[in-house]
Write an enzyme that holds these catalytic residues in place. Structure first.
Site, PDB file in Angstrom:
ATOM      1  N   LYS A   7      47.511 142.807 126.720  1.00  0.00           N
ATOM      2  CA  LYS A   7      46.985 142.350 128.008  1.00  0.00           C
ATOM      3  C   LYS A   7      47.465 143.247 129.159  1.00  0.00           C
ATOM      4  CE  LYS A   7      50.556 138.962 129.243  1.00  0.00           C
ATOM      5  NZ  LYS A   7      51.061 139.721 130.409  1.00  0.00           N
ATOM      6  N   THR A   8      48.743 143.683 129.110  1.00  0.00           N
ATOM      7  CA  THR A   8      49.245 144.545 130.182  1.00  0.00           C
ATOM      8  C   THR A   8      48.475 145.859 130.210  1.00  0.00           C
ATOM      9  OG1 THR A   8      51.447 143.566 129.992  1.00  0.00           O
ATOM     10  CG2 THR A   8      51.290 145.696 131.092  1.00  0.00           C
ATOM     11  N   ASP A  38      47.938 138.034 136.578  1.00  0.00           N
ATOM     12  CA  ASP A  38      48.505 138.054 135.223  1.00  0.00           C
ATOM     13  C   ASP A  38      49.064 136.673 134.872  1.00  0.00           C
ATOM     14  OD1 ASP A  38      49.379 139.052 132.793  1.00  0.00           O
ATOM     15  OD2 ASP A  38      51.256 139.833 133.616  1.00  0.00           O
ATOM     16  N   GLU A  39      49.121 136.347 133.576  1.00  0.00           N
ATOM     17  CA  GLU A  39      49.714 135.093 133.073  1.00  0.00           C
ATOM     18  C   GLU A  39      49.134 133.879 133.798  1.00  0.00           C
ATOM     19  OE1 GLU A  39      51.391 135.186 130.482  1.00  0.00           O
ATOM     20  OE2 GLU A  39      52.716 136.924 130.388  1.00  0.00           O
ATOM     21  N   GLN A  55      49.362 129.778 125.041  1.00  0.00           N
ATOM     22  CA  GLN A  55      50.755 130.054 125.397  1.00  0.00           C
ATOM     23  C   GLN A  55      51.153 129.392 126.717  1.00  0.00           C
ATOM     24  OE1 GLN A  55      52.343 134.083 124.311  1.00  0.00           O
ATOM     25  NE2 GLN A  55      50.181 134.605 124.054  1.00  0.00           N
ATOM     26  N   ARG A  75      56.487 135.655 118.136  1.00  0.00           N
ATOM     27  CA  ARG A  75      57.527 136.603 118.575  1.00  0.00           C
ATOM     28  C   ARG A  75      57.916 137.541 117.434  1.00  0.00           C
ATOM     29  NH1 ARG A  75      55.905 136.865 122.751  1.00  0.00           N
ATOM     30  NH2 ARG A  75      54.323 135.434 121.946  1.00  0.00           N
TER      31      ARG A  75
END
Length: 681
Positions: free
Chosen positions: A33-34, A221-222, A252, A598
């Site tokens: 995503k970044t 973002d997020e 998430q 993770r």
């Protein structure tokens, strides 16, 4: 010119090239995503958009700096002047327009300690002489902050989130108003004020139009972590050009306790008609086996946005499911596997142990210390370093050794009205006593009137301990938990439930010892072990560094080669509170999904068969574990072997969601009907 087709996959490329208008980018775990956001910004700059016309909002300064760095590398240009956290953007605008709200533009921003000072003064003024127990400034501050972040009336928040204090609802509302007035008198904002006042400013048409006109493109973002206040601000900024691209993953969304609102992302299409939806479904982090387990778990949540996460890495080992008899045995298992990872050459900083709540780590910390394995603790402080654990141990230390000056000093200085001089006076007098039964009267004789309130609070905990001095260490810890000390935790701390759970875990640990002396010696050894860890000792793997111990909330956004998720037992994960909260169960499953994703190469899932608040009952695996197909796991569960543990009489627990067809062929129930009933509600 950037060759986007060579740098991005087809999913990322679609979002980067077609990101005009309202856009929702659903970014699965590990999907880049970044990278997508930074290339989208680079694309805008390349097509002639001025840097000052782009607003990039992130949740941390670190994330903003990283994105800026990448954009500069891609374009060879300068940094974005309007990039940063919500609070950073708000501060810049308020420095110009604060006078319109009745503040000077030389306002100061209060840190948490400064806020507490003003709030404490407001409580003192508004509370009056009410002698009833009243929430501390920290608890009151948490109530006010949640109400403001969620754009809800304070009484509604108190009724839903803090029902124990509902009788003070009117008084708490008055305190909130007085606190706001004090900040205005001081020409100061707290962190929440930065956002609430920014929204107030944007409510003025001329200011709202100025910034909405300036920002041709708004990127966030997020987005799944935004609250209602932040979403309202974003809408104001995008009101003219309607070029709003938000990136997030509803799977998430795990911060509702901070007022994060998953509906912001789930209802984005309704809020912004004509929304284009892009899905990033290629996972670059984890093996196919790990991705399959994570996808199977989150599929049990209801969501309008289903993602088919696909792994791009080569195949690896199946995630391992491993039960143990109790937490002590589970800890030994994890230590053994960590040592095996060291032997296989895995770097210490590529190993993490994750858990739902901080008190789940206590037994593992003990075994890691004994094994000489250094660790970094995230999401709080180490178990035996926590203030409330030290309080409990101090009570037990003076019960065992009446002359323990350090323990006395800690306990006395925590009491209302007792300062250093009075504490020293009491300690000297107690050390001259020959009989512990005289302690209570001694304080009433020697301490002044102001200190009597604090002394009575101390005696209320001390007397039951003294009367049961021969009880086992575990019973003594439980006595403290049943004393007014518990009320003190509930009154003073916004995280009181977590602190109480810590003490329950301490009682489980203490129950292993018959003598108080042995228990206290073992507890004190933990400090010695900690000193060794902090001296930059070498890990058992022979390399400098530490493994990571972390709550799952603190682990979001991070990744490790080998991940252990511990205490996956019924009642522990999901926790019992989630079953009583609106949509709490689905958020717990999202938290499990975050933990699973993770891991890059190897994943261990473990649980103790013994559960309950004091480790005194059979619990069984988490319902989230039972939802998984056993074909996806390397299963070491006793439920699948011919074992006395698999009798229907032992594991017939509808809450844990385990049942059996018959005693000859035991198997886990594939769909947890109890959880489904809760979800249907």
């Amino acid at each position: 010119m950037i060759d986007y087709s060579q740098k991005l996959n087809s999913e990322q490329l679609a979002a980067v090239l077609n990101g005009d208008g309202p856009c929702l980018v659903l970014a699965g775990a590990g999907s880049g995503k970044t990278r997508t956001i930074t290339y989208r910004v680079a694309r805008l700059l390349e097509t002639g958009v001025s840097p000052s016309e782009i607003l990039l909002v992130t949740f941390t300064n670190k994330a903003a700096a990283e994105m800026n760095r990448r954009v500069v590398e891609l374009t060879g240009g300068g940094r974005l002047p309007w990039s940063g956290t919500f609070h950073h953007i708000a501060y810049r605008i308020l420095k110009i327009y604060a006078p319109l709200l009745g503040f000077g533009n030389n306002f100061t921003v209060l840190d948490s300690d400064d806020s507490q000072v003003l709030l404490k003064a407001a409580i003192k003024e508004a509370r009056g002489r009410d002698e009833a127990k009243f929430p501390s400034p920290a608890v009151v501050g948490g109530m006010i902050s949640f109400a403001r972040s969620s754009l809800r009336p304070l009484p509604d928040v108190i009724a839903e989130k803090y029902p124990a204090w509902e009788r003070f609802s009117a008084k708490l509302s008055a305190i909130a108003e007085r606190y706001a007035q004090k900040k205005k008198e001081a020409n100061a904002f707290d962190f929440d004020d930065l956002l609430t006042n920014l929204l107030l400013l944007l409510g003025q048409p001329n200011i709202a139009h100025k910034y909405a006109t300036q920002f041709h493109y708004v990127l966030v973002d997020e987005y799944q972590d935004t609250n209602r206040l932040q979403a309202a601000i974003v809408k104001k900024f995008a009101a003219v050009h309607h070029n709003l691209l938000v990136v997030g993953d509803d799977a998430q969304s795990i911060y509702s306790f901070r007022a994060a609102e998953i509906e912001n992302i789930l209802e984005f299409e309704r809020e912004y008609p004509g929304t284009k939806i892009f899905k990033l479904e290629s996972n670059y982090r984890s093996t196919p086996e790990i991705v399959s387990v994570a996808s199977a778990s989150i599929a049990n949540n209801r969501s309008p946005y289903r993602k088919q996460l696909r792994a791009t890495l080569p195949s690896g080992a199946k995630p391992i499911l491993h039960p143990e008899v109790d937490q002590a045995a589970e800890a030994l298992y994890v230590v053994k596997e960590i040592k095996a990872a060291f032997a296989a050459g895995v770097a210490t900083n590529e190993i993490a142990v994750l858990f739902r709540a901080s008190h789940h780590s206590q037994r593992l910390e003990l075994e890691l210390s004994k094994a000489g394995i250094a660790y970094e603790y995230r999401g709080g402080v180490r178990f035996f370093d926590r203030a409330h654990i030290k309080d409990v141990l101090s009570f037990l230390r003076i019960l065992y050794n009446l002359k323990d000056a350090a323990a006395w000093l800690r306990l006395l200085l925590h009491q209302e009205g007792i300062g250093p001089a009075a504490a020293e006076k009491m300690i000297r007098a107690v050390q001259d006593l020959g009989n512990a039964t005289d302690v209570a009267n001694l304080g009433f004789q020697l301490l002044g009137q102001k200190a009597q309130v604090g002394w009575r609070n101390f005696v209320a905990v001390w007397e039951p301990l003294l009367q049961n001095k021969t009880a086992s260490p575990g019973e003594l810890v439980e006595l403290i938990l049943a004393s007014p000390y518990r009320e003190f935790l509930e009154t003073e701390f916004i995280d009181s439930r977590d602190r109480i759970e810590d003490i329950k875990q301490l009682a489980v640990f203490a129950a292993q010892y018959q003598a108080l002396e042995d228990f206290l010696n073992e507890a004190s050894l933990q400090e010695s072990f900690a000193l060794g860890r902090d001296a930059n000792q070498k890990s058992a793997g022979g390399a400098e560094g530490k493994i990571i111990l972390s709550t799952i909330h603190q682990a979001k956004g991070l990744e490790w080669s080998r991940v252990f998720i511990i205490n996956l037992s019924s009642g522990a994960f999901p926790n019992d509170r989630s079953l009583r909260e609106r949509k709490g169960l689905e958020e717990e499953r999202r938290l499990f999904y975050v933990a699973l994703t993770r891991a890059k190469d190897q994943l261990h899932l473990s649980y103790p068969l013994a559960g309950g608040a004091f480790g005194d009952m059979l619990a069984g695996p988490s319902p989230f574990v039972e939802e998984l197909s056993l074909d996806l796991l390397e299963d070491h569960s006793l439920l699948l072997t011919d074992s006395p543990f698999t009798s229907a009489s032992v594991f017939n627990d509808p809450v844990a969601g385990v049942t059996y067809v018959d005693e000859d062929q035991p198997r886990p129930f594939k769909k947890n009907s109890f959880l489904r009933e809760i979800e249907d509600l």
